[in-house]
Enzyme design. Structure first.
Site, PDB file in Angstrom:
ATOM      1  N   HIS A 113       0.899  -1.308   0.036  1.00 26.08           N
ATOM      2  CA  HIS A 113       0.030  -0.127   0.055  1.00 26.08           C
ATOM      3  C   HIS A 113       0.919   1.245   0.040  1.00 26.08           C
ATOM      4  O   HIS A 113       2.057   1.316   0.491  1.00 26.08           O
ATOM      5  CB  HIS A 113      -0.825   0.041   1.274  1.00 26.08           C
ATOM      6  CG  HIS A 113      -0.452   0.083   2.512  1.00 26.08           C
ATOM      7  ND1 HIS A 113       0.060   1.224   3.282  1.00 26.08           N
ATOM      8  CD2 HIS A 113      -0.029  -0.996   3.298  1.00 26.08           C
ATOM      9  CE1 HIS A 113       0.638   0.935   4.396  1.00 26.08           C
ATOM     10  NE2 HIS A 113       0.322  -0.302   4.448  1.00 26.08           N
ATOM     11  N   ASP A 115      -0.352   4.497   1.044  1.00 24.74           N
ATOM     12  CA  ASP A 115      -0.495   5.325   2.039  1.00 24.74           C
ATOM     13  C   ASP A 115       0.190   5.013   3.349  1.00 24.74           C
ATOM     14  O   ASP A 115       0.715   4.005   3.587  1.00 24.74           O
ATOM     15  CB  ASP A 115      -1.932   5.455   2.296  1.00 24.74           C
ATOM     16  CG  ASP A 115      -2.619   4.284   2.747  1.00 24.74           C
ATOM     17  OD1 ASP A 115      -2.367   3.177   2.252  1.00 24.74           O
ATOM     18  OD2 ASP A 115      -3.354   4.195   3.813  1.00 24.74           O
ATOM     19  N   ASP A 137       6.521   0.892   7.413  1.00 24.70           N
ATOM     20  CA  ASP A 137       4.719   0.639   6.992  1.00 24.70           C
ATOM     21  C   ASP A 137       4.383   1.548   5.941  1.00 24.70           C
ATOM     22  O   ASP A 137       3.685   2.555   6.304  1.00 24.70           O
ATOM     23  CB  ASP A 137       3.893   0.627   8.280  1.00 24.70           C
ATOM     24  CG  ASP A 137       2.593   0.317   8.009  1.00 24.70           C
ATOM     25  OD1 ASP A 137       2.242  -0.353   7.039  1.00 24.70           O
ATOM     26  OD2 ASP A 137       1.734   0.500   8.797  1.00 24.70           O
ATOM     27  N   GLU A 149      -5.164   1.818   2.812  1.00 21.24           N
ATOM     28  CA  GLU A 149      -5.179   0.600   3.731  1.00 21.24           C
ATOM     29  C   GLU A 149      -4.980   0.939   5.138  1.00 21.24           C
ATOM     30  O   GLU A 149      -5.732   0.194   5.848  1.00 21.24           O
ATOM     31  CB  GLU A 149      -3.736  -0.098   3.337  1.00 21.24           C
ATOM     32  CG  GLU A 149      -3.552  -1.608   3.906  1.00 21.24           C
ATOM     33  CD  GLU A 149      -3.069  -1.611   5.363  1.00 21.24           C
ATOM     34  OE1 GLU A 149      -3.211  -2.537   5.917  1.00 21.24           O
ATOM     35  OE2 GLU A 149      -2.511  -0.495   5.655  1.00 21.24           O
ATOM     36  N   GLU A 150      -4.562   2.140   5.513  1.00 17.70           N
ATOM     37  CA  GLU A 150      -4.650   2.605   6.819  1.00 17.70           C
ATOM     38  C   GLU A 150      -5.858   3.020   7.335  1.00 17.70           C
ATOM     39  O   GLU A 150      -6.284   3.661   8.345  1.00 17.70           O
ATOM     40  CB  GLU A 150      -3.454   3.573   7.162  1.00 17.70           C
ATOM     41  CG  GLU A 150      -2.199   3.318   6.958  1.00 17.70           C
ATOM     42  CD  GLU A 150      -1.708   2.081   7.742  1.00 17.70           C
ATOM     43  OE1 GLU A 150      -2.267   2.048   8.655  1.00 17.70           O
ATOM     44  OE2 GLU A 150      -0.505   1.654   7.565  1.00 17.70           O
ATOM     45  N   GLU A 169       4.129  -6.364   3.798  1.00 18.03           N
ATOM     46  CA  GLU A 169       4.027  -5.708   4.901  1.00 18.03           C
ATOM     47  C   GLU A 169       5.299  -6.103   5.641  1.00 18.03           C
ATOM     48  O   GLU A 169       5.807  -7.313   5.678  1.00 18.03           O
ATOM     49  CB  GLU A 169       2.944  -6.020   5.604  1.00 18.03           C
ATOM     50  CG  GLU A 169       1.811  -5.246   5.030  1.00 18.03           C
ATOM     51  CD  GLU A 169       1.246  -4.121   5.648  1.00 18.03           C
ATOM     52  OE1 GLU A 169       2.127  -3.337   6.172  1.00 18.03           O
ATOM     53  OE2 GLU A 169       0.135  -3.555   5.692  1.00 18.03           O
ATOM     54  N   HIS A 203       3.836   3.183  12.727  1.00 24.05           N
ATOM     55  CA  HIS A 203       3.110   4.028  13.153  1.00 24.05           C
ATOM     56  C   HIS A 203       4.016   4.787  14.361  1.00 24.05           C
ATOM     57  O   HIS A 203       3.203   5.607  15.193  1.00 24.05           O
ATOM     58  CB  HIS A 203       1.912   3.696  13.837  1.00 24.05           C
ATOM     59  CG  HIS A 203       1.074   3.097  12.786  1.00 24.05           C
ATOM     60  ND1 HIS A 203      -0.247   2.550  12.812  1.00 24.05           N
ATOM     61  CD2 HIS A 203       1.122   2.542  11.424  1.00 24.05           C
ATOM     62  CE1 HIS A 203      -0.738   2.045  11.783  1.00 24.05           C
ATOM     63  NE2 HIS A 203       0.133   1.897  11.184  1.00 24.05           N
TER      64      HIS A 203
END
Length: 379
Positions: A70, A72, A103, A137-138, A163, A347
Site C-alpha cells: 500500500h 498510504d 509501514d 489501507e490505513e 508488509e 506508526h
C-alpha cells in the site's frame, strides 16, 4: 540495480507525503519509474487525489503470482518529537528514517525493484507476476476494494503481502470489524431524569451484553480466539443535563467462525426493551487463512533461507492487511506476509528501517517467484 539506485528509490518514496491520502502523486511517479524500465502499468483512481497502481510482467497468462503493498501511511503524529523531518528520509546508523519507512514503503519499493529486475532478466518465461499497490489501507481499505472490484485478483494463485513482518513469515491473519453504536435519548434537567431518556445508560447496557456476546464462538484452529474490545465511549455535554445522544466505538478481531449478527441481535433486544440504539459498520476486513500445509509457505521459507541464510519462523498475526479485501474477489489464493522491517516500528515516532533488510528484500521476492514457477513446472 545497484544499491545506491535502490536507496534513491526508497528515499524518494518516503519523501512523498501520503499520510491519510494523496497517494496519486506517488502512484504516478512509480508508474513513470516502471515505464523507464519497460513495464507498463495502470493507475486505478478511487477518489480525488487517491489512486493505486497495477503492473504485470510475463506472459499475461495464468498462473499468476501477486506481490502487494500500500502507498498510504498514517500521519507523523508528534512531528516535533522526531529526530529528523519525518519526510526527509534521513539515513544514519544503517537505517533510513521517515514516516512509512517500515509501514510500508520499504516493502513496497522492494517489490517494485524485484519486478524491474525480473523483467530485465526476461522472467517469468511462463505465467505472470502482478504487482498490486493500493491506497487507503490505513483507512477503510477503499483502494484494495477498488482493485478487487475491477477484477485484478482474478486468476491469482498466490499472493505475497510485502508488509514488514519482523523477519517472520505470516500465513494467516485475523480480520477486523470496526463499528459505532449510536444511542438516542431525551434531554432533561438532571433533577428530573424520569422525564427524559439517558442515552449513556443504553450504551452501558450494550457494553454489559457485548462482554459475553462471543463466548460461544469456537476458536479457529489456526488463528485461535476471537478478540473484541470497546475502545471509545462518548456522551453528554452538560453536567446537569441528561444526555440525549451518545456513541461508542468497538473493534472485533474476527476469525472465520465469527458472525457480526451477534452485535445486531444485542441491539434489537435492547431496543425492544425501550433503548434507541443503531449499529454503524465503519470497517469490515475479512480474516485470511492459508492452510499450513500449502506448498507456497514452504517455497517462501526456502527463498528466505536461500537469500538471508536464516530459518524464518512461520507465524500468524492478529492484525489485518489488504488481503482482507482481496479474498472477497478470490478466496482461493495462497497468502503469506513477508517484508523488510521490524513491525513494532509501524506508526511510531522516529520510524526507521534497517537498510540491510531492505536491500536483501528484492532478492527474496525474486527467489520466491523462482520457487513458485519452478514448483508449477514440476506438477
Amino acid at each position: 540495480m545497484e544499491d545506491n539506485a535502490r536507496l534513491a528509490l526508497l528515499k524518494k518514496a518516503i519523501q512523498f507525503n501520503t499520510a491519510n491520502g494523496n497517494e496519486a502523486p506517488l502512484a504516478q511517479w512509480l508508474q513513470q519509474v516502471l515505464a523507464e524500465h519497460g513495464i507498463q502499468s495502470e493507475l486505478v483512481e478511487f477518489a480525488p487525489h487517491r489512486a493505486g497502481l497495477v503492473a504485470e510482467i510475463g506472459t499475461g497468462q495464468e498462473p499468476i503470482l501477486a506481490f502487494a503493498g500500500h502507498l498510504d501511511t498514517v500521519a507523523p503524529n508528534a512531528a516535533g518529537a522526531w529526530q529528523t523531518d519525518p519526510f526527509a528520509a534521513a539515513i544514519h546508523d544503517g537505517a533510513i528514517y521517515g514516516r512509512g519507512a517500515v509501514d510500508m514503503k520499504g516493502g513496497l519499493i522492494a517489490t517494485v525493484i524485484a519486478l524491474i529486475e525480473l523483467h530485465a532478466a526476461g522472467l517469468p518465461k511462463a505465467g505472470t507476476i502482478r504487482l498490486l499497490l493500493s491506497g487507503d489501507e490505513e483507512g477503510s481499505g477503499t483502494g484494495a476494494t477498488a482493485l478487487t472490484q475491477r477484477g485484478y485478483l482474478a486468476g491469482v494463485k498466490a499472493l505475497v503481502m510485502a508488509e514488514a513482518s519482523s523477519q517472520t513469515i505470516e500465513y494467516a491473519h485475523c480480520g477486523s470489524f470496526d463499528y459505532i453504536v449510536h444511542a438516542r435519548g431525551k434531554a432533561v434537567h438532571s433533577s428530573t431524569p424520569a422525564l427524559g431518556h439517558n442515552a449513556l445508560m443504553d450504551l452501558v447496557d450494550f457494553i454489559n451484553a457485548e462482554q459475553t456476546a462471543f463466548d460461544e464462538v469456537d476458536d479457529n484452529p489456526v488463528l485461535g480466539a476471537l478478540v473484541h474490545s470497546i475502545t471509545v465511549l462518548h456522551g453528554g455535554e452538560q453536567l446537569n443535563t441528561i444526555p440525549d445522544a451518545a456513541f461508542l466505538k468497538g473493534n472485533v478481531r474476527t476469525i472465520p467462525e465469527c458472525t457480526h449478527v451477534r452485535l445486531q441481535a444485542i441491539i434489537e433486544r435492547l431496543n425492544q426493551g425501550g433503548a434507541a440504539l443503531e449499529l454503524e459498520v465503519v470497517g469490515d476486513f475479512a480474516p485470511v487463512v492459508t492452510d499450513p500445509s500449502n506448498p507456497f509457505i514452504t517455497q517462501v521459507q526456502a527463498a528466505v533461507k536461500e537469500i538471508n541464510q536464516v530459518d524464518a519462523p512461520v507465524v500468524i498475526s492478529k492484525g489485518a492487511t489488504d488481503a482482507s479485501m482481496y479474498v472477497k474477489g478470490n478466496p482461493d489464493f495462497a497468502f503469506v506476509e513477508y517484508g523488510p522491517g521490524d513491525d513494532t516500528q509501524s506508526h511510531q515516532v522516529n520510524e526507521h528501517l534497517n537498510l540491510t533488510e531492505f536491500l536483501a528484500a528484492p532478492a527474496v521476492y525474486q527467489q520466491i517467484a523462482h520457487n513458485f514457477f519452478a514448483a508449477l513446472d514440476k506438477e
